[in-house]
Design a protein around this motif. Structure first.
Motif: not given
Length: 285
Positions: A135-136, A139-141, A163, A165
């Protein structure tokens, strides 16, 4: 036994005396480094310059209890409640496996082989370490993480929050649920149970006595049970040319490759940083 003195040099001597035979000298030194960082807020340099310093009774008791737990093989990560993964500090407890440095290879392979994925599915997420790291990176997934254990998902939820997210967490029995409600994904990743029962004799007590066996072991007569199920899920929920990355038993690379090839995947095996066969990477044909 208890530490008789609150001077750092005496604490070190006590630790080496109590833990020798259970851990190597290098391991004890690293455990001391972690304890001094956790309980005193000291980095390595501060520790090395503080041999003659004393600490307060509260911190001394914490270190004493930690050494006692370590002597009984309890992992330091469960003692501190923390583990490092991909540059993050994650919460862990006995409900999840301790994230291994080797497993970071899944994230590295995803970074090298994915471009702007819309959705990623993480099966057997545990602490959420892989899903959160991805996810980091992306970030757009939209990240969906699945596990059978609600207690494990509580840890993953806490880690995602810490974190900063957002990931979708799904509690389900991977082997018995159809997962029909899931959409299609550009990539599926997983670090599933893969240690055969016959391999228990090779494992250290800190793993066998404390980490969740449900997340570790598979039956000797069906060691590919999770990979077979992952292949079935990928067949239904992975886009054409989608990416599949799984951590594997180093002794079963050939069998796992054959299973995925039979399902129409182009498969390659990849080593971890210890040069052991650790990952299978596939493209759905």
């Amino acid at each position: 036994m208890r530490i008789a003195s609150n001077r750092i040099r005496d604490i070190e001597r006590f630790a080496y005396s109590e833990l020798q035979g259970t851990y190597s000298k290098d391991e004890i030194r690293n455990l001391l480094r972690i304890m001094f960082d956790e309980y005193l807020g000291w980095n390595l340099t501060t520790w090395l310059l503080s041999k003659q310093k004393t600490i307060n009774q509260s911190d001394l008791l914490k270190i004493n209890f930690a050494i006692k737990d370590l002597k009984h093989h309890r992992p330091i990560q469960y003692i501190t409640g923390k583990a490092d993964f991909c540059g993050m500090t994650l919460a862990v407890n006995e409900n999840v496996l301790i994230p291994r440095p080797e497993t970071e290879g899944i994230v590295e392979l995803a970074k090298k082989n994915l471009q702007s994925p819309k959705r990623i599915l993480d099966l057997c997420t545990g602490s959420g370490c892989i899903a959160i790291a991805l996810a980091k990176v992306f970030p757009n997934t939209e990240i969906t993480a699945v596990d059978i254990s609600e207690k494990a998902l509580e840890v993953a939820r806490q880690n995602a929050w810490n974190q900063g997210v957002a990931i979708n967490l799904v509690q389900t029995d991977l082997l018995n649920d159809s997962l029909a409600e899931l959409p299609v994904f550009d990539a599926i990743v997983s670090n599933p149970p893969y240690v055969r029962e016959l391999e228990k004799a090779q494992m250290r007590p800190n793993v066998l006595d404390y980490e969740p066996q449900l997340a570790l072991f598979v039956p000797d007569n069906d060691p590919l049970i999770f990979y077979r199920r992952i292949a079935e899920i990928a067949d239904k929920h992975l886009v054409t040319n989608g990416l599949l990355i799984v951590e594997i038993n180093e002794n079963l690379g050939g069998e796992i490759s054959g299973l995925f090839r039979a399902q129409g995947f182009e498969i390659s095996l990849h080593n971890d940083f210890k040069e052991k066969t650790r990952f299978a990477l596939g493209r759905k044909g």
